[in-house]
Write a protein that holds these residues in place. Structure first.
Motif, PDB file in Angstrom:
ATOM      1  N   VAL A 140       0.851  -1.191   0.000  1.00  0.00           N
ATOM      2  CA  VAL A 140       0.000   0.000   0.000  1.00  0.00           C
ATOM      3  C   VAL A 140       0.889   1.245   0.000  1.00  0.00           C
ATOM      4  O   VAL A 140       1.922   1.279   0.675  1.00  0.00           O
ATOM      5  CB  VAL A 140      -0.896   0.027   1.261  1.00  0.00           C
ATOM      6  N   ALA A 141       0.512   2.256  -0.780  1.00  0.00           N
ATOM      7  CA  ALA A 141       1.239   3.528  -0.774  1.00  0.00           C
ATOM      8  C   ALA A 141       0.219   4.654  -0.712  1.00  0.00           C
ATOM      9  O   ALA A 141      -0.913   4.505  -1.168  1.00  0.00           O
ATOM     10  CB  ALA A 141       2.093   3.654  -2.028  1.00  0.00           C
ATOM     11  N   GLU A 142       0.641   5.776  -0.119  1.00  0.00           N
ATOM     12  CA  GLU A 142      -0.268   6.909  -0.003  1.00  0.00           C
ATOM     13  C   GLU A 142       0.276   8.090  -0.804  1.00  0.00           C
ATOM     14  O   GLU A 142       1.424   8.501  -0.631  1.00  0.00           O
ATOM     15  CB  GLU A 142      -0.438   7.306   1.462  1.00  0.00           C
ATOM     16  N   GLY A 147       3.680  14.243  -2.744  1.00  0.00           N
ATOM     17  CA  GLY A 147       4.274  13.117  -3.454  1.00  0.00           C
ATOM     18  C   GLY A 147       3.702  11.809  -2.956  1.00  0.00           C
ATOM     19  O   GLY A 147       2.517  11.729  -2.625  1.00  0.00           O
ATOM     20  N   CYS A 148       4.562  10.782  -2.871  1.00  0.00           N
ATOM     21  CA  CYS A 148       4.085   9.452  -2.472  1.00  0.00           C
ATOM     22  C   CYS A 148       4.958   8.912  -1.349  1.00  0.00           C
ATOM     23  O   CYS A 148       6.104   9.325  -1.183  1.00  0.00           O
ATOM     24  CB  CYS A 148       4.147   8.530  -3.689  1.00  0.00           C
ATOM     25  N   SER A 149       4.398   7.959  -0.591  1.00  0.00           N
ATOM     26  CA  SER A 149       5.133   7.401   0.545  1.00  0.00           C
ATOM     27  C   SER A 149       6.067   6.255   0.144  1.00  0.00           C
ATOM     28  O   SER A 149       6.800   5.739   0.982  1.00  0.00           O
ATOM     29  CB  SER A 149       4.126   6.893   1.583  1.00  0.00           C
ATOM     30  N   CYS A 150       6.064   5.857  -1.123  1.00  0.00           N
ATOM     31  CA  CYS A 150       6.849   4.677  -1.523  1.00  0.00           C
ATOM     32  C   CYS A 150       8.344   5.005  -1.707  1.00  0.00           C
ATOM     33  O   CYS A 150       8.702   6.160  -1.929  1.00  0.00           O
ATOM     34  CB  CYS A 150       6.281   4.066  -2.799  1.00  0.00           C
ATOM     35  N   PRO A 151       9.219   3.985  -1.623  1.00  0.00           N
ATOM     36  CA  PRO A 151      10.671   4.207  -1.752  1.00  0.00           C
ATOM     37  C   PRO A 151      11.072   4.804  -3.105  1.00  0.00           C
ATOM     38  O   PRO A 151      12.033   5.571  -3.180  1.00  0.00           O
ATOM     39  CB  PRO A 151      11.261   2.807  -1.600  1.00  0.00           C
ATOM     40  N   VAL A 159       8.707  10.093 -10.436  1.00  0.00           N
ATOM     41  CA  VAL A 159       7.241  10.078 -10.479  1.00  0.00           C
ATOM     42  C   VAL A 159       6.887   8.591 -10.469  1.00  0.00           C
ATOM     43  O   VAL A 159       7.214   7.869 -11.402  1.00  0.00           O
ATOM     44  CB  VAL A 159       6.717  10.746 -11.767  1.00  0.00           C
ATOM     45  N   CYS A 160       6.289   8.105  -9.376  1.00  0.00           N
ATOM     46  CA  CYS A 160       6.105   6.662  -9.211  1.00  0.00           C
ATOM     47  C   CYS A 160       4.786   6.180  -9.813  1.00  0.00           C
ATOM     48  O   CYS A 160       3.925   6.976 -10.184  1.00  0.00           O
ATOM     49  CB  CYS A 160       6.168   6.301  -7.732  1.00  0.00           C
ATOM     50  N   LYS A 161       4.642   4.853  -9.865  1.00  0.00           N
ATOM     51  CA  LYS A 161       3.444   4.250 -10.464  1.00  0.00           C
ATOM     52  C   LYS A 161       2.173   4.599  -9.673  1.00  0.00           C
ATOM     53  O   LYS A 161       1.085   4.665 -10.239  1.00  0.00           O
ATOM     54  CB  LYS A 161       3.607   2.735 -10.566  1.00  0.00           C
ATOM     55  N   HIS A 162       2.330   4.838  -8.370  1.00  0.00           N
ATOM     56  CA  HIS A 162       1.152   5.185  -7.551  1.00  0.00           C
ATOM     57  C   HIS A 162       0.619   6.573  -7.921  1.00  0.00           C
ATOM     58  O   HIS A 162      -0.579   6.795  -7.968  1.00  0.00           O
ATOM     59  CB  HIS A 162       1.520   5.152  -6.065  1.00  0.00           C
ATOM     60  N   GLN A 163       1.552   7.487  -8.174  1.00  0.00           N
ATOM     61  CA  GLN A 163       1.144   8.839  -8.589  1.00  0.00           C
ATOM     62  C   GLN A 163       0.476   8.782  -9.964  1.00  0.00           C
ATOM     63  O   GLN A 163      -0.494   9.482 -10.224  1.00  0.00           O
ATOM     64  CB  GLN A 163       2.364   9.773  -8.640  1.00  0.00           C
TER      65      GLN A 163
HETATM   66 ZN   LIG Z   1       4.636   5.690  -5.028  1.00  0.00          ZN
END
Ligand SMILES: [Zn+2]
Length: 207
Positions: A140-142, A147-151, A159-163
């Motif tokens: 899970v990522a927020e 931005g995002c909480s992922c590494p 720019v991560c996949k969650h964003q």
């Molecule tokens: Zn992320």
């Protein structure tokens, strides 16, 4: 077979599912991107688990990817007028401004865009953020305004996949960006949304 992302929200019920098409139906590591021929068709050259390959992208698809990237970076503009490929990156002319994206950045973005489409990420909106779940890995990522909480975001500043999943989800539901969505989540409008969400939650619980 083409894999699609099935994004769902438990808070907003009706017809909010959306799909993103992957650029390539496999995990990719991009080597280069260029414009080919007189028609200047964007082409990506990449490595997959099955070897080295290349794929043409439609101009519309590529333009959408550039827009997605710039909008996630929270740069406000209505549309891209033109773009051209330079030695170190892509020059973008927007309506009121100009941007430059280095190739390593756009490579990283397209790899993650593709990954976001291959994994069935689930997006759930809250008042202050979006919670993105990967049902296969159970992670899970927020994502919020910062931005995002992922590494990938925190340590590599990508720019991560969650964003990307969040942005495309919001766009398919009529929001320009996460910033725009969060800005609206104050006052009466948000109270109405909360009430609607409570109704859905009650229904889910069978109350
Ligand atoms: Zn992320």
């Amino acid at each position: 077979m083409v894999h699609c992302i099935g994004i769902k929200s438990t808070h907003f019920s009706e017809k909010l599912n959306s799909e993103i098409q992957p650029l390539v139906p496999l995990e990719i590591k991009i080597e280069s991107i260029k414009l080919v021929g007189i028609a200047q068709i964007p082409q990506i050259v990449y490595i997959t688990s099955k070897g080295r390959c290349s794929t043409f992208l439609s101009k519309a698809k590529f333009l959408n990817c550039l827009l997605c990237f710039l909008q996630i970076k929270q740069r406000h503009f209505s549309k891209i007028i033109s773009y051209n490929f330079q030695t170190y990156g892509i020059n973008i002319n927007a309506e009121n401004s100009k941007y430059f994206i280095v190739y390593s950045e756009i490579h990283a973005f397209l790899e993650r865009y593709n990954r976001a489409a291959l994994e069935k990420l689930e997006v759930e909106l809250t008042a202050v953020s979006s919670v993105v779940r990967n049902p296969i890995k159970g992670t899970v990522a927020e994502v919020n305004n910062l931005g995002c909480s992922c590494p990938d975001m925190v340590y590599r500043h990508n720019v991560c996949k969650h964003q990307i999943a969040t942005h495309l989800y919001l766009q398919s539901n009529g929001w320009g960006s996460l910033a725009e969505y969060l800005q609206q989540n104050t006052g009466k409008k948000w109270e109405e949304k909360l009430l609607a969400m409570a109704e859905v939650a009650k229904y889910d619980l069978g109350i």
